[in-house]
Design a protein around this motif. Structure first.
Motif, PDB file in Angstrom:
ATOM      1  N   ALA A 108       0.833  -1.209   0.000  1.00  0.00           N
ATOM      2  CA  ALA A 108       0.000   0.000   0.000  1.00  0.00           C
ATOM      3  C   ALA A 108       0.865   1.255   0.000  1.00  0.00           C
ATOM      4  CB  ALA A 108      -0.921  -0.004   1.212  1.00  0.00           C
ATOM      5  N   LYS A 109       0.402   2.296  -0.713  1.00  0.00           N
ATOM      6  CA  LYS A 109       1.105   3.567  -0.789  1.00  0.00           C
ATOM      7  C   LYS A 109       0.624   4.515   0.303  1.00  0.00           C
ATOM      8  CE  LYS A 109       3.775   2.587  -4.206  1.00  0.00           C
ATOM      9  NZ  LYS A 109       5.237   2.580  -4.063  1.00  0.00           N
ATOM     10  N   GLY A 110       1.462   5.496   0.612  1.00  0.00           N
ATOM     11  CA  GLY A 110       1.217   6.348   1.771  1.00  0.00           C
ATOM     12  C   GLY A 110       0.090   7.344   1.621  1.00  0.00           C
ATOM     13  N   GLU A 111      -0.266   7.726   0.392  1.00  0.00           N
ATOM     14  CA  GLU A 111      -1.289   8.755   0.220  1.00  0.00           C
ATOM     15  C   GLU A 111      -2.692   8.161   0.153  1.00  0.00           C
ATOM     16  OE1 GLU A 111      -2.429  12.739   0.057  1.00  0.00           O
ATOM     17  OE2 GLU A 111      -0.437  11.905   0.380  1.00  0.00           O
ATOM     18  N   ASP A 112      -2.919   7.173  -0.737  1.00  0.00           N
ATOM     19  CA  ASP A 112      -4.280   6.640  -0.897  1.00  0.00           C
ATOM     20  C   ASP A 112      -4.490   5.301  -0.197  1.00  0.00           C
ATOM     21  OD1 ASP A 112      -3.136   4.679  -2.549  1.00  0.00           O
ATOM     22  OD2 ASP A 112      -3.719   5.671  -4.400  1.00  0.00           O
ATOM     23  N   ASN A 113      -3.428   4.711   0.370  1.00  0.00           N
ATOM     24  CA  ASN A 113      -3.498   3.444   1.104  1.00  0.00           C
ATOM     25  C   ASN A 113      -3.932   2.285   0.220  1.00  0.00           C
ATOM     26  OD1 ASN A 113      -2.996   2.077   3.539  1.00  0.00           O
ATOM     27  ND2 ASN A 113      -5.164   2.050   4.058  1.00  0.00           N
ATOM     28  N   ASN A 189      -6.224  12.882  -6.010  1.00  0.00           N
ATOM     29  CA  ASN A 189      -4.836  13.003  -5.581  1.00  0.00           C
ATOM     30  C   ASN A 189      -3.928  13.174  -6.799  1.00  0.00           C
ATOM     31  OD1 ASN A 189      -5.488  12.662  -2.886  1.00  0.00           O
ATOM     32  ND2 ASN A 189      -5.039  10.472  -2.873  1.00  0.00           N
ATOM     33  N   SER A 190      -2.814  13.813  -6.604  1.00  0.00           N
ATOM     34  CA  SER A 190      -1.810  13.893  -7.665  1.00  0.00           C
ATOM     35  C   SER A 190      -0.895  12.684  -7.676  1.00  0.00           C
ATOM     36  CB  SER A 190      -0.971  15.166  -7.511  1.00  0.00           C
ATOM     37  OG  SER A 190      -1.747  16.320  -7.738  1.00  0.00           O
ATOM     38  N   TYR A 191      -0.773  11.994  -6.526  1.00  0.00           N
ATOM     39  CA  TYR A 191       0.093  10.832  -6.415  1.00  0.00           C
ATOM     40  C   TYR A 191      -0.599   9.758  -5.584  1.00  0.00           C
ATOM     41  CZ  TYR A 191       3.677  14.317  -7.618  1.00  0.00           C
ATOM     42  OH  TYR A 191       4.398  15.302  -8.217  1.00  0.00           O
ATOM     43  N   ASN A 192      -0.136   8.514  -5.744  1.00  0.00           N
ATOM     44  CA  ASN A 192      -0.573   7.434  -4.864  1.00  0.00           C
ATOM     45  C   ASN A 192       0.142   7.491  -3.521  1.00  0.00           C
ATOM     46  OD1 ASN A 192      -0.418   5.592  -7.834  1.00  0.00           O
ATOM     47  ND2 ASN A 192      -2.342   6.022  -6.812  1.00  0.00           N
ATOM     48  N   GLY A 193       1.405   7.910  -3.552  1.00  0.00           N
ATOM     49  CA  GLY A 193       2.200   7.968  -2.338  1.00  0.00           C
ATOM     50  C   GLY A 193       2.535   9.394  -1.945  1.00  0.00           C
ATOM     51  N   LYS A 194       3.258   9.531  -0.865  1.00  0.00           N
ATOM     52  CA  LYS A 194       3.760  10.833  -0.455  1.00  0.00           C
ATOM     53  C   LYS A 194       4.851  11.282  -1.431  1.00  0.00           C
ATOM     54  CE  LYS A 194       1.240  10.809   3.312  1.00  0.00           C
ATOM     55  NZ  LYS A 194       0.076  11.724   3.474  1.00  0.00           N
ATOM     56  N   LEU A 195       5.208  12.555  -1.379  1.00  0.00           N
ATOM     57  CA  LEU A 195       6.190  13.099  -2.313  1.00  0.00           C
ATOM     58  C   LEU A 195       7.511  12.339  -2.244  1.00  0.00           C
ATOM     59  CD1 LEU A 195       6.677  15.417  -4.384  1.00  0.00           C
ATOM     60  CD2 LEU A 195       7.680  16.718  -2.488  1.00  0.00           C
ATOM     61  N   ASN A 196       7.958  11.992  -1.026  1.00  0.00           N
ATOM     62  CA  ASN A 196       9.232  11.283  -0.907  1.00  0.00           C
ATOM     63  C   ASN A 196       9.135   9.850  -1.422  1.00  0.00           C
ATOM     64  OD1 ASN A 196       7.609  10.510   1.288  1.00  0.00           O
ATOM     65  ND2 ASN A 196       9.403   9.955   2.517  1.00  0.00           N
ATOM     66  N   GLU A 197       7.929   9.244  -1.381  1.00  0.00           N
ATOM     67  CA  GLU A 197       7.751   7.915  -1.960  1.00  0.00           C
ATOM     68  C   GLU A 197       7.862   7.959  -3.479  1.00  0.00           C
ATOM     69  OE1 GLU A 197       4.777   5.091   0.191  1.00  0.00           O
ATOM     70  OE2 GLU A 197       3.901   7.092   0.287  1.00  0.00           O
ATOM     71  N   GLU A 198       7.380   9.023  -4.063  1.00  0.00           N
ATOM     72  CA  GLU A 198       7.391   9.148  -5.514  1.00  0.00           C
ATOM     73  C   GLU A 198       8.762   9.533  -6.045  1.00  0.00           C
ATOM     74  OE1 GLU A 198       4.770   8.349  -7.347  1.00  0.00           O
ATOM     75  OE2 GLU A 198       3.537   7.965  -5.569  1.00  0.00           O
ATOM     76  N   TYR A 199       9.467  10.448  -5.359  1.00  0.00           N
ATOM     77  CA  TYR A 199      10.692  11.014  -5.906  1.00  0.00           C
ATOM     78  C   TYR A 199      11.919  10.868  -5.009  1.00  0.00           C
ATOM     79  CZ  TYR A 199       7.425  13.307  -9.112  1.00  0.00           C
ATOM     80  OH  TYR A 199       6.448  13.565 -10.048  1.00  0.00           O
ATOM     81  N   ASN A 213      15.617  23.228  -3.917  1.00  0.00           N
ATOM     82  CA  ASN A 213      14.998  22.155  -3.145  1.00  0.00           C
ATOM     83  C   ASN A 213      13.480  22.241  -3.267  1.00  0.00           C
ATOM     84  OD1 ASN A 213      17.436  21.059  -2.083  1.00  0.00           O
ATOM     85  ND2 ASN A 213      17.544  22.769  -0.643  1.00  0.00           N
ATOM     86  N   VAL A 214      12.840  21.087  -3.237  1.00  0.00           N
ATOM     87  CA  VAL A 214      11.388  21.010  -3.404  1.00  0.00           C
ATOM     88  C   VAL A 214      10.760  20.519  -2.108  1.00  0.00           C
ATOM     89  CG1 VAL A 214       9.514  19.905  -4.659  1.00  0.00           C
ATOM     90  CG2 VAL A 214      11.583  20.604  -5.877  1.00  0.00           C
ATOM     91  N   GLU A 215       9.710  21.182  -1.668  1.00  0.00           N
ATOM     92  CA  GLU A 215       8.983  20.799  -0.465  1.00  0.00           C
ATOM     93  C   GLU A 215       7.598  20.288  -0.837  1.00  0.00           C
ATOM     94  OE1 GLU A 215       8.862  24.016   2.271  1.00  0.00           O
ATOM     95  OE2 GLU A 215      11.003  24.465   2.107  1.00  0.00           O
ATOM     96  N   LYS A 216       7.053  19.404  -0.010  1.00  0.00           N
ATOM     97  CA  LYS A 216       5.742  18.831  -0.301  1.00  0.00           C
ATOM     98  C   LYS A 216       4.649  19.893  -0.188  1.00  0.00           C
ATOM     99  CE  LYS A 216       4.687  17.285   4.430  1.00  0.00           C
ATOM    100  NZ  LYS A 216       4.347  16.128   5.276  1.00  0.00           N
TER     101      LYS A 216
END
Length: 397
Positions: A108-113, A189-199, A213-216
């Motif tokens: 499971a991913k962190g954003e949508d579970n 949602n823009s992603y299934n996971g949190k920003l750090n999970e994606e990138y 630097n990029v912040e969530k």
């Protein structure tokens, strides 16, 4: 497209629908027309089906293939698709759908579970013949005809769609003012996971000249406006969309997809245009080719043109021809501006042996050539594949 303008259009449409509408449109990206195919339960177990509440499908395709990529040819067998699909109409208003890939990871991913393997898990409600609401994890309602096809039926996606991440948790409101026109809006949602999970952690983005630097983002959401039309007695069909995706804090992706199809009794021909302007490289093509570690390309523009023709030249035979032209550019970079051009072509011959089943045997050829600019220093690539196989959307019940 400026983000403020896109938001204004979408929320203005939402307001007009909320105050004026009272009915529903067709649900796109549902895997195509199911037709009147017999289920295995009906055909072999002689079970009579008396309702549309519970339908079970297996989408399965496999082939023997030989491919050239680089120095020589390689040959083998491959299972291309295996997806379980369950859907139905519980009442004349309430419906649901589940589609799960059986050959993909299930963590499971962190954003949508949900796992990436779960394409769709949604429920919908038809308030009337014109207005419907769907919610859950589903395909984002981008337009275009390649995008809208059942993935099993696509021999080779364009680079653009092949790199899209499209199954997201959200909600869709659909309005059909007349039977031939549908307007829909989606917030997801823009992603299934949190920003750090994606990138990854400590993400850095570059436009080719500077780094930051990029912040969530606090609300990493996607907003899409979609129009599906039928004109001239269904001779011309459209799937158009535009949208804004929040990728990170003050970082956005703007996308337009325009699909139009000529729909004749024995011939269908569509032309798609896809364009995206990303502050943070969402597709990842430029990033993977130009950078490494935790650096992500920024200020990237991708453009794609797709044309595809299908001709039913005999009762159980179809010929398909398809071509793609794609470009990639980091518009502020000296070495990556207009650095990539991709050409793709596909041809297939399909045979349908049993009219009671959604089964096709095929012989297909796929080719691709990628040309890079001298400034970027990358070597040109080519790719060829020949395959003989089958696609079977098995209606189990």
């Amino acid at each position: 497209m400026p983000k403020d303008m896109c938001r204004a259009i979408i929320f203005g449409l939402l307001l007009s629908i909320a105050t004026n509408a009272n009915a529903q449109g067709d649900n796109t990206r549902m895997g195509g027309n199911d037709g009147n195919y017999q289920s295995l339960a009906e055909r072999f177990a002689k079970l009579e089906k008396k309702s549309d509440m519970f339908n079970v499908y297996l989408n399965y395709s496999a082939s023997a293939r030989t491919l050239e990529q680089g120095d020589g040819w390689e040959t083998g067998f491959a299972n291309k698709e295996l997806r379980l699909e369950i859907k139905g109409n519980l009442t004349d208003k309430l419906f649901y759908r589940l589609r799960h890939r059986l050959n993909k990871a299930n963590n499971a991913k962190g954003e949508d579970n949900f796992a990436k393997a779960t394409d769709i898990m949604m429920v919908g409600y038809n308030f009337s013949d014109k207005l419907s609401l769907m919610a859950g994890k589903m395909t984002q309602i981008w337009g275009g005809y390649e995008y809208d096809e059942n993935p099993m039926y696509v021999y080779e996606y364009s680079d653009f769609i092949n790199h899209m991440d499209i199954y997201m948790a959200g909600a869709v409101l659909s309005y059909k003012p007349v039977p031939t026109q549908e307007i829909a809006i989606e917030v997801s949602n823009s992603y299934n996971g949190k920003l750090n999970e994606e990138y990854g952690d400590n993400l850095v983005v570059t436009d080719g000249k500077s780094f930051k630097n990029v912040e969530k983002a606090k609300a990493p959401l996607t907003y899409i406006l979609n129009w599906n039309g039928s004109l001239f007695n269904d001779l011309l069909q459209t799937r158009w969309s535009c949208g804004l995706q929040t990728q990170a804090r003050d970082t956005y992706s703007r996308m337009i997809i325009l699909g139009q199809q000529l729909n004749l009794p024995k011939l269908q021909w569509y032309v798609d245009y896809l364009g995206t302007w990303d502050d943070l490289d969402r597709l990842g093509i430029a990033t993977n080719e130009m950078y490494s570690d935790n650096i992500r390309a920024g200020k990237v523009n991708y453009n794609t043109f797709i044309t595809k023709m299908r001709w039913q030249f005999a009762p159980q035979w179809k010929l398909m021809l398809k071509g793609t032209y794609e470009t990639a550019s980091m518009r502020k970079s000296d070495i990556a501006k207009n650095y990539r051009k991709s050409y793709g072509w596909v041809g297939s011959l399909e045979y349908y042996p049993d009219p009671t089943q959604d089964l096709r045997l095929f012989l297909a050829y796929v080719g691709k050539k990628i040309n890079y600019s001298d400034a970027c220093g990358l070597a040109n690539q080519h790719y060829n594949r020949i395959e003989l196989g089958f696609m079977y959307r098995i209606k189990c019940y």
